[in-house]
Design a protein around this motif. Sequence first.
Motif, short mmCIF file in Angstrom:
data_model
loop_
_atom_site.label_atom_id
_atom_site.label_comp_id
_atom_site.label_asym_id
_atom_site.label_seq_id
_atom_site.Cartn_x
_atom_site.Cartn_y
_atom_site.Cartn_z
N ALA A 50 0.85 -1.20 0.00
CA ALA A 50 0.00 0.00 0.00
C ALA A 50 0.88 1.24 0.00
O ALA A 50 1.95 1.27 0.62
CB ALA A 50 -0.90 -0.01 1.23
N ALA A 71 -1.75 4.68 4.32
CA ALA A 71 -2.75 4.08 5.19
C ALA A 71 -3.18 5.10 6.24
O ALA A 71 -2.40 5.96 6.65
CB ALA A 71 -2.19 2.83 5.88
N HIS A 72 -4.42 4.99 6.62
CA HIS A 72 -4.94 5.75 7.76
C HIS A 72 -5.11 4.75 8.89
O HIS A 72 -5.88 3.81 8.79
CB HIS A 72 -6.27 6.40 7.37
N TRP A 73 -4.35 4.97 9.96
CA TRP A 73 -4.24 3.98 11.05
C TRP A 73 -4.99 4.51 12.26
O TRP A 73 -4.68 5.60 12.74
CB TRP A 73 -2.75 3.79 11.33
N VAL A 74 -5.96 3.78 12.70
CA VAL A 74 -6.81 4.23 13.82
C VAL A 74 -6.83 3.13 14.87
O VAL A 74 -7.42 2.06 14.65
CB VAL A 74 -8.25 4.51 13.34
N LYS A 77 -0.07 7.34 7.33
CA LYS A 77 1.23 6.74 7.01
C LYS A 77 1.45 6.73 5.50
O LYS A 77 0.50 6.58 4.73
CB LYS A 77 1.28 5.29 7.55
N GLN A 111 8.93 4.08 5.21
CA GLN A 111 7.67 4.70 5.60
C GLN A 111 7.89 6.00 6.35
O GLN A 111 8.95 6.26 6.93
CB GLN A 111 6.86 3.74 6.46
N SER A 151 -3.66 -3.52 3.67
CA SER A 151 -4.17 -2.16 3.89
C SER A 151 -3.23 -1.34 4.75
O SER A 151 -3.23 -0.12 4.69
CB SER A 151 -5.55 -2.21 4.55
N ARG A 152 -2.43 -2.03 5.56
CA ARG A 152 -1.57 -1.40 6.57
C ARG A 152 -2.39 -0.58 7.56
O ARG A 152 -1.84 0.30 8.24
CB ARG A 152 -0.46 -0.52 5.96
N GLU A 153 -3.68 -0.84 7.66
CA GLU A 153 -4.50 -0.16 8.67
C GLU A 153 -4.37 -0.89 10.00
O GLU A 153 -3.83 -1.98 10.08
CB GLU A 153 -5.96 -0.13 8.20
N TYR A 154 -4.90 -0.27 11.05
CA TYR A 154 -4.77 -0.88 12.37
C TYR A 154 -5.49 -2.21 12.43
O TYR A 154 -6.66 -2.33 12.03
CB TYR A 154 -5.33 0.04 13.47
N ALA A 167 4.01 -0.93 15.08
CA ALA A 167 2.81 -1.77 15.17
C ALA A 167 2.79 -2.79 14.05
O ALA A 167 2.89 -2.45 12.88
CB ALA A 167 1.55 -0.89 15.09
N SER A 169 1.20 -2.82 10.21
CA SER A 169 1.17 -1.46 9.68
C SER A 169 2.56 -0.85 9.57
O SER A 169 2.96 -0.39 8.51
CB SER A 169 0.26 -0.58 10.54
N ASP A 170 3.32 -0.85 10.66
CA ASP A 170 4.68 -0.31 10.63
C ASP A 170 5.67 -1.42 10.32
O ASP A 170 5.61 -2.50 10.89
CB ASP A 170 5.04 0.29 11.99
#
Lengths: 551, 551
Positions: A171, A174-177, A190, A546, B22-25, B514, B517-518
Amino acid sequence: MTHPLYERHRETLERALAACHSREYWSAYAEMPSGRLYGEDTAEQARAAFNAQLGQPFALAQAGSVDWVGEERSPYGFALDIRYPRADLDVLLPAMQAAMSAWRRAGADTRAGVCLEILARLNRASFEIAEAVMHTTGQAFMMAFQAGGPHAQDRGLEAVAYAWQAMHEQAGSAHWVKPQGKAEPLQLDKTFTVMPRGVALVIGCCTFPTWNGYPGLFASLVTGNAVLVKPHAGAVLPLAITVRICREVLAEAGFDPELVALAVGTPGATLALRPEVRIIDFTGSSANGEWLEHNARQAQVFTEKAGVNSVVIDATDDFRGLVRNLSFSLALYSGQMCTAPQNFYIPRDGIDTEDGHKSFDEVAQALAGGVQKLLSDPARAVEVLGAIQNRGVLERLEAAQQLGAVVLASQAIEHPRYADACVRTPLLLKLDAARDEAVFSHEHFGPIAFCIATDDTAHSIALAKRLIQSHGALTAAVYARDAAVLEAMREAMLEAGVALSENLTGGVFVNQSAAFSDFHGTGANPAANAALSDSAFVASRFRVVQSRRPA
Amino acid sequence: MTHPLYERHRETLERALAACHSREYWSAYAEMPSGRLYGEDTAEQARAAFNAQLGQPFALAQAGSVDWVGEERSPYGFALDIRYPRADLDVLLPAMQAAMSAWRRAGADTRAGVCLEILARLNRASFEIAEAVMHTTGQAFMMAFQAGGPHAQDRGLEAVAYAWQAMHEQAGSAHWVKPQGKAEPLQLDKTFTVMPRGVALVIGCCTFPTWNGYPGLFASLVTGNAVLVKPHAGAVLPLAITVRICREVLAEAGFDPELVALAVGTPGATLALRPEVRIIDFTGSSANGEWLEHNARQAQVFTEKAGVNSVVIDATDDFRGLVRNLSFSLALYSGQMCTAPQNFYIPRDGIDTEDGHKSFDEVAQALAGGVQKLLSDPARAVEVLGAIQNRGVLERLEAAQQLGAVVLASQAIEHPRYADACVRTPLLLKLDAARDEAVFSHEHFGPIAFCIATDDTAHSIALAKRLIQSHGALTAAVYARDAAVLEAMREAMLEAGVALSENLTGGVFVNQSAAFSDFHGTGANPAANAALSDSAFVASRFRVVQSRRPA
């Protein structure tokens, strides 16, 4: 916002990816040297262009050119006398590094589009490249066209497809929540950026400069790296034409042509240890490949080296087909293929066939007879054999007569059109498994093969497995009728880590490897530390870096 | 025909894959050590089990055990006195090799199912592992639970997901049909088999044995390799429990438990050079990591080593948030994290904040004050700081006082519950960019950080980039308001190949990474030659070997 070249070639890329996944037959570039497909005058123009290039400097206008070098001779018996620019690395390498910034920013799709345009132009130049391949490697024209042109282009496209997919798996953002119970969630934006490693070095061989060179060249280029192409001194022209076309397309697309450059006149070892060089693709001897693996520690090193290609003959239902098939494999390009069979393991008590039992000597004689029959007409023979690429092969062939009992002596053949061509037929020797391992346990590159008497097929399989595990191989083959024998051979070759061809008696040969379906090399035995092409071949040519910030 | 364990965990695997893409949470394992989630008695039972293990042999029943060794001490001030079986490698390694055949044949899905069952059992053992991590690494309990338990398990799952995907990209078979004009097409049936490389060695560190160890362990295991786990002598127990659980699950699933084994009492260098060892995952010092990269030539070597983590402070709109955030990053586990910041580059003329201009000394003093405030209550302080893992860190901390002007002296804190615990607060020194590069250009692992006066932010960025390119880093951070400064830092860190955190002033810290994601490490600077986890981390742990036959 996609690049026009990406749009132009998108369907080809998608079809290549589908073929990589299905491993079914597919090819992007027509393999027949047909005027209808490639243009009626193209063959003649290519010959004229080749002749016009002889004795002339090869213009590239690349950074840091300091003088001219060149020493190619056609195996068909004349000097090419072409001179290529030799570079001052302290000028050229920084220019290549500087070129990478815009190339990297262009993104994976644009880079893929440019690489596919290069491949399309290379395809249109297939006749020109065929002349160059023929008169540097000694391949006969048809092989020079097919393996040097469309098949090499398919291998380049395959590498682009794998690398494009690897970059697209990542990707870009990303939007990490992250929930925090009743508190506000933690939120970050990110960004993930595909970054090249640096300058990639492609070290070419003198037998298949384009086929073996394109996978590394295109895998590195499409992942954002600049590529320095160092041809073998005896086979520069095919890769010089390739570099010229790469530079033309890059410049037309608005990129710095220094992204692809030619290195001649500087030893590979000097190039390989430059700190700017971060990827190396090498095809050549085990000694040089292992030297690179051990010493070029600043680079990712991909090597294809030597091995002991092995054929286990246990039984067959089609002895004539077996003989015809293996005879062609032995004769094709005078065995100067890293995939050509060398060791034929045959039980000393012989084998069963549809015509009844054949003794060890009958099998060996049949192979010899098959080769003789295939090459009985000199005009046809030279189109199979091609010419001997270099003096080393010739000397090895001459010395090999002393290594065992001669089943079939090598002969010189006069080429109908090139009086000074160096053409030789295969040498076939008889050896004994127990006595002669020192002879057959290493590669004798060229038209040299051994019929090796073993105790039985179990012995043949065990011996083939052990030698491949210790000395490597790019191909293995088996002829057997019994399912248990086939299964034992499959298991042994899985553990030896080598591609296996079973009961080939028709129009497919053990030395052939088809892009998008067959892997060339496995990386699982000493003959190669990589496969052309798989995900491992591309995944480490770029890195993902990143950044993240509160959303 | 899928394995029940694959069915049981299939949804977790699919969600992990989606998160990787997605690298989302996302997280598979609950990070709060809550009785509601993990069982009301679990914490107490884990403490009892830990205490019962003290002074006892650790039973594993693995092949070739010859005697018992162990020398662990809790950084909280007592000897663990646990003994582990030391193996005769000439017995253990062949047993591990023999175990691979059935494991390989089971296929990617079954192996993934077994690996996810192992991770689920490890998750249930998170309290037990937390006790072990706390009393070997010196982490405070919360970190020992989170980083040693669920976060490490997430990293293991992430590696399984990437590897499973890489194996599934490869077709298992193909029917290949090549047209031949008017003649019959050529037809072959092809088989493609994922083959492991051999025994994989995981060399653990003494600070995050599970978090840093699980990616390599699971990436190698799921791709069919056997895994030999060599913990750091000072932090064996967390990985011994891990190995025990791996072996239990493997045996229950019908596989040979020798697929995962523990190696204690044998030097890593001895293990690493064994010919059976074909993959090495290492976390530790640069010297040891580089030794492996240069010497363990028979293996694929993945290393995470030391670096110079860097923070560029240019300006901020939230100075108090900056101070609070960085103070926590400095204090957390006494800076004994490979991701902890060390070098704070600050213009010698100071920075702009929402409260107006702050001089260099004011910024340095504010950081010191932030750390002091965070650690003012000893009971709370020890839950942030944990304890000092080893004498080397302590000696380095004591010697470091001489390296520059002390802004904040390190202090010993008495632990309310462990009288002999070795607890220290961070040391903060002032340095000058022009004068002190010899001090700040390498890693001072532990609670040691430097405020470095630079000419301006451009100087800070250039210096950070140059040192990371030459000495490596696992993290970088920037505080800036000006978009051009942020962009310049992003570009510099892309070229330095390091992950960048921007303007962290809230509840996310530069030292945190994380899973899903990271990326931890990039492979693009000298601190690591790989990233946890990406496709390059998994792709070369297996090879594809094919066979083909006329259809």
